[in-house]
Motif scaffolding. Structure first.
Motif, PDB file in Angstrom:
ATOM      1  N   GLY A 221       1.156  47.833 -73.477  1.00  0.00           N
ATOM      2  CA  GLY A 221       1.067  49.164 -74.064  1.00  0.00           C
ATOM      3  C   GLY A 221       1.320  50.222 -73.019  1.00  0.00           C
ATOM      4  N   LYS A 222       0.530  51.284 -73.045  1.00  0.00           N
ATOM      5  CA  LYS A 222       0.757  52.402 -72.148  1.00  0.00           C
ATOM      6  C   LYS A 222      -0.209  52.416 -70.965  1.00  0.00           C
ATOM      7  N   GLU A 223      -0.849  51.288 -70.705  1.00  0.00           N
ATOM      8  CA  GLU A 223      -1.758  51.235 -69.555  1.00  0.00           C
ATOM      9  C   GLU A 223      -0.973  51.466 -68.268  1.00  0.00           C
ATOM     10  N   SER A 224      -1.642  51.984 -67.252  1.00  0.00           N
ATOM     11  CA  SER A 224      -0.993  52.254 -65.970  1.00  0.00           C
ATOM     12  C   SER A 224      -1.551  51.305 -64.925  1.00  0.00           C
ATOM     13  N   GLY A 225      -1.018  51.394 -63.723  1.00  0.00           N
ATOM     14  CA  GLY A 225      -1.493  50.542 -62.645  1.00  0.00           C
ATOM     15  C   GLY A 225      -0.925  49.139 -62.741  1.00  0.00           C
ATOM     16  N   ASP A 226      -1.662  48.169 -62.238  1.00  0.00           N
ATOM     17  CA  ASP A 226      -1.222  46.776 -62.205  1.00  0.00           C
ATOM     18  C   ASP A 226      -1.328  46.197 -63.610  1.00  0.00           C
ATOM     19  N   ARG A 227      -0.202  46.064 -64.301  1.00  0.00           N
ATOM     20  CA  ARG A 227      -0.226  45.803 -65.736  1.00  0.00           C
ATOM     21  C   ARG A 227       0.731  44.699 -66.184  1.00  0.00           C
ATOM     22  N   HIS A 228       1.341  43.995 -65.240  1.00  0.00           N
ATOM     23  CA  HIS A 228       2.338  42.991 -65.595  1.00  0.00           C
ATOM     24  C   HIS A 228       1.935  41.605 -65.099  1.00  0.00           C
ATOM     25  N   PRO A 229       2.556  40.554 -65.613  1.00  0.00           N
ATOM     26  CA  PRO A 229       2.148  39.182 -65.309  1.00  0.00           C
ATOM     27  C   PRO A 229       2.410  38.769 -63.864  1.00  0.00           C
ATOM     28  N   LYS A 230       1.642  37.768 -63.459  1.00  0.00           N
ATOM     29  CA  LYS A 230       1.817  37.117 -62.165  1.00  0.00           C
ATOM     30  C   LYS A 230       2.211  35.661 -62.441  1.00  0.00           C
ATOM     31  N   ILE A 231       3.450  35.336 -62.159  1.00  0.00           N
ATOM     32  CA  ILE A 231       3.994  34.011 -62.434  1.00  0.00           C
ATOM     33  C   ILE A 231       3.989  33.222 -61.125  1.00  0.00           C
TER      34      ILE A 231
ATOM     35  N   LEU B  61       2.707  38.882 -71.465  1.00  0.00           N
ATOM     36  CA  LEU B  61       2.373  40.307 -71.518  1.00  0.00           C
ATOM     37  C   LEU B  61       1.010  40.591 -70.899  1.00  0.00           C
ATOM     38  N   GLY B  62       0.959  41.631 -70.086  1.00  0.00           N
ATOM     39  CA  GLY B  62      -0.287  42.079 -69.488  1.00  0.00           C
ATOM     40  C   GLY B  62      -0.483  41.542 -68.087  1.00  0.00           C
ATOM     41  N   ASN B  63      -1.530  42.036 -67.438  1.00  0.00           N
ATOM     42  CA  ASN B  63      -1.859  41.624 -66.070  1.00  0.00           C
ATOM     43  C   ASN B  63      -2.599  40.290 -66.124  1.00  0.00           C
ATOM     44  N   ILE B  64      -1.844  39.239 -66.416  1.00  0.00           N
ATOM     45  CA  ILE B  64      -2.396  37.895 -66.539  1.00  0.00           C
ATOM     46  C   ILE B  64      -1.686  36.973 -65.565  1.00  0.00           C
ATOM     47  N   GLU B  65      -2.228  35.773 -65.390  1.00  0.00           N
ATOM     48  CA  GLU B  65      -1.666  34.830 -64.434  1.00  0.00           C
ATOM     49  C   GLU B  65      -1.234  33.554 -65.138  1.00  0.00           C
ATOM     50  N   VAL B  66      -0.015  33.136 -64.862  1.00  0.00           N
ATOM     51  CA  VAL B  66       0.461  31.825 -65.291  1.00  0.00           C
ATOM     52  C   VAL B  66       0.424  30.936 -64.062  1.00  0.00           C
ATOM     53  N   GLY B  67      -0.467  29.949 -64.071  1.00  0.00           N
ATOM     54  CA  GLY B  67      -0.719  29.131 -62.900  1.00  0.00           C
ATOM     55  C   GLY B  67       0.472  28.300 -62.471  1.00  0.00           C
ATOM     56  N   GLU B  68       0.437  27.856 -61.250  1.00  0.00           N
ATOM     57  CA  GLU B  68       1.571  27.153 -60.654  1.00  0.00           C
ATOM     58  C   GLU B  68       1.936  25.895 -61.437  1.00  0.00           C
ATOM     59  N   TYR B  69       3.240  25.640 -61.484  1.00  0.00           N
ATOM     60  CA  TYR B  69       3.806  24.447 -62.101  1.00  0.00           C
ATOM     61  C   TYR B  69       3.369  24.275 -63.558  1.00  0.00           C
ATOM     62  N   SER B  70       3.271  25.392 -64.264  1.00  0.00           N
ATOM     63  CA  SER B  70       3.002  25.368 -65.701  1.00  0.00           C
ATOM     64  C   SER B  70       4.285  25.593 -66.475  1.00  0.00           C
ATOM     65  N   ARG B  71       4.182  25.439 -67.814  1.00  0.00           N
ATOM     66  CA  ARG B  71       5.323  25.670 -68.703  1.00  0.00           C
ATOM     67  C   ARG B  71       4.919  26.630 -69.810  1.00  0.00           C
ATOM     68  N   ILE B  72       5.847  27.519 -70.157  1.00  0.00           N
ATOM     69  CA  ILE B  72       5.699  28.383 -71.328  1.00  0.00           C
ATOM     70  C   ILE B  72       6.806  28.019 -72.310  1.00  0.00           C
ATOM     71  N   GLY B  73       6.425  27.639 -73.534  1.00  0.00           N
ATOM     72  CA  GLY B  73       7.391  27.166 -74.503  1.00  0.00           C
ATOM     73  C   GLY B  73       8.247  28.270 -75.090  1.00  0.00           C
ATOM     74  N   ALA B  74       9.370  27.876 -75.667  1.00  0.00           N
ATOM     75  CA  ALA B  74      10.328  28.815 -76.248  1.00  0.00           C
ATOM     76  C   ALA B  74       9.667  29.670 -77.325  1.00  0.00           C
TER      77      ALA B  74
END
Length: 280
Positions: free
Chosen positions: A197-207, A220-233
């Protein structure tokens, strides 16, 4: 020893002993012999140049130049960046190897540099990021805009992206300002690393390292996708994904392990146990 001297020596070392460049040149020479109609293009883009950095800066400048901001002006900027920060050229070489090893449609080191817009867009981002960190934000944003217009790839120059990254096809890629993409990540077209949305600051994912993000996924968002993981289509990921896991669906749910030690290398997007999901 000063940092400037260290950088100069690192750049010289890459010029003297550069297996990626040597192989790329050999492949390009063979291509020029087998396809004479492309010989002039191949000579001016690769064979005419003294090293990898010179060839890369020429190719990027030719792609991004306009009548208002000419290719020669851009090339001077690109050469300055590559000379001052050897890690840009090192990452560009690692990306070529990643394309060759992970993309079944890539049969040579030369192909990404010459023909793959995802590779060219990624290297353009690397120069734009250097400009951003130097405080030259108008030029960095100009490059971002040109890449978006030409390739339908929109990577904010403030984002942080590691090396050995593979962006397949690349159309529709969006990577936001505070996103982090670590080494050895692979992603396909239509991927968004965005905000909520319109949040400011650190607001995007960490892959994190070695993640595979499949076609059309949205993280979406300031979230973490841990190492050697998969995100499906087609998945929409709104919460953290633990390391070595697979997340699938809208909203995404965990459906088990990542299926192998290095999913970004294997590029295996088949989900075997998709009915075993748990919310994340």
């Amino acid at each position: 020893m000063s940092k400037s001297v260290e950088r100069s020596r690192a750049s010289e070392a890459l010029t003297v002993c550069d297996p990626v460049w040597e192989r790329l040149r050999a492949e390009t020479q063979e291509m020029a012999l087998s396809e004479p109609a492309l010989a002039s293009f191949l000579h001016v883009t690769v064979l005419h140049h003294r090293n990898f950095n010179a060839s890369l800066s020429y190719q990027l400048a030719q792609k991004l130049g306009t009548t208002e901001v000419r290719a020669m002006q851009l090339r001077e900027i690109f050469e300055e960046a590559l000379k001052e920060d050897p890690s840009i050229g090192e990452a560009a070489r690692a990306d070529i190897v990643a394309y060759y090893e992970r993309d079944p449609a890539c049969h040579s080191y030369a192909q990404p540099l010459l023909f793959f817009k995802g590779y060219v867009a990624l290297q353009s981002y690397r120069i734009a990021h250097w400009l951003w960190m130097k405080g030259r934000r108008a030029m960095a944003l100009y490059l971002q805009s040109r890449v978006s217009d030409l390739f339908a790839v929109d990577i904010h120059p403030a984002a942080r992206i590691g090396k050995a990254v593979f962006i397949d096809h690349a159309t529709g890629i969006v990577i936001g300002e505070t996103a982090v993409v670590e080494d050895e990540v692979s992603m396909l077209h239509g991927v968004t690393l965005g905000g909520t949305g319109k949040e400011s600051g650190d607001r995007h994912p960490k892959i994190r390292r070695g993640v595979l993000i499949s076609v059309g996924a949205k993280v979406l968002g300031n979230i973490e996708v841990g190492e050697y993981s998969r995100i499906g289509a087609g998945s929409v990921v709104l919460h953290d994904v633990p390391p070595h896991c697979t997340a699938v669906g809208v909203p995404a749910k965990l459906v088990g392990c990542a299926g192998c030690d290095k999913p970004s290398h294997e590029m295996d997007q088949m989900i075997q146990n998709s009915d075993a999901g748990s919310g994340i």
